[in-house]
Design a protein around this motif. Sequence first.
Motif, mmCIF file in Angstrom:
data_model
loop_
_atom_site.group_PDB
_atom_site.id
_atom_site.type_symbol
_atom_site.label_atom_id
_atom_site.label_comp_id
_atom_site.label_asym_id
_atom_site.label_seq_id
_atom_site.Cartn_x
_atom_site.Cartn_y
_atom_site.Cartn_z
ATOM 1 N N ILE A 188 5.119 -9.411 3.918
ATOM 2 C CA ILE A 188 4.436 -8.174 4.280
ATOM 3 C C ILE A 188 5.049 -7.000 3.526
ATOM 4 O O ILE A 188 4.334 -6.176 2.945
ATOM 5 N N ILE A 189 6.377 -6.922 3.510
ATOM 6 C CA ILE A 189 7.057 -5.845 2.779
ATOM 7 C C ILE A 189 6.720 -5.915 1.297
ATOM 8 O O ILE A 189 6.475 -4.893 0.652
ATOM 9 N N ASN A 190 6.711 -7.117 0.737
ATOM 10 C CA ASN A 190 6.362 -7.275 -0.682
ATOM 11 C C ASN A 190 4.954 -6.752 -0.964
ATOM 12 O O ASN A 190 4.704 -6.137 -1.995
ATOM 13 N N ALA A 191 4.030 -6.979 -0.031
ATOM 14 C CA ALA A 191 2.659 -6.479 -0.201
ATOM 15 C C ALA A 191 2.628 -4.956 -0.150
ATOM 16 O O ALA A 191 1.906 -4.312 -0.930
ATOM 17 N N VAL A 192 3.404 -4.357 0.747
ATOM 18 C CA VAL A 192 3.477 -2.898 0.854
ATOM 19 C C VAL A 192 4.029 -2.307 -0.443
ATOM 20 O O VAL A 192 3.468 -1.357 -1.005
#
Length: 184
Positions: free
Chosen positions: A35-39
């Motif tokens: 999720i953080i990587n997507a953000v």
Amino acid sequence: MKRTYAAMLGIALLFATPGLASADVIRRPADTQKIINAVIARGLSQRGVPFTYGGGNTDGPTTSTDNTPAAPAATTSLLGLIPAPAPALAPKVPGFDASGLMVYSYAAAGIKLPRRSNDQYNIGRKIPPSQAIPGDLIFYGPEGSQSVTMFLGNNLMLEASEPAVQVSPVRFDTMTPYLVRVIE
């Protein structure tokens, strides 16, 4: 016998002595890291997009809400007989300001951040800079009122500032005492 004693002493010291074996290592669950990587990826995809005061929302760059004239204009002509043309408004260029870029980036995770940076400063968990991990928000000004950026790691941050969205070195000297972690 001496080897057994040495091995037992080594194991006892390993558990009894603070140090490298007990250092805090922040590991996020794999799904949280995705999720953080997507953000981060969504924010980085906007590098080069112009800085626009008041620009940006969950859908991307927007035009400014600022309608100030591009340059001051006289109200009358040189002779004072003929009215001068109305001042031209500054051109509206789609772009991001600092908080708008964070709103857009976090929308990749389905998180709706408040639109203003000082409101963003008051969500999530405050953490000291020494515990910063990628995806944390860095703030500037009292209570985060001047700007917000995203920590990328390696002392780099993603920011929307003049002239465009860019990756820059973290400015530690003017940041607020705490960063904000939105996703745990």
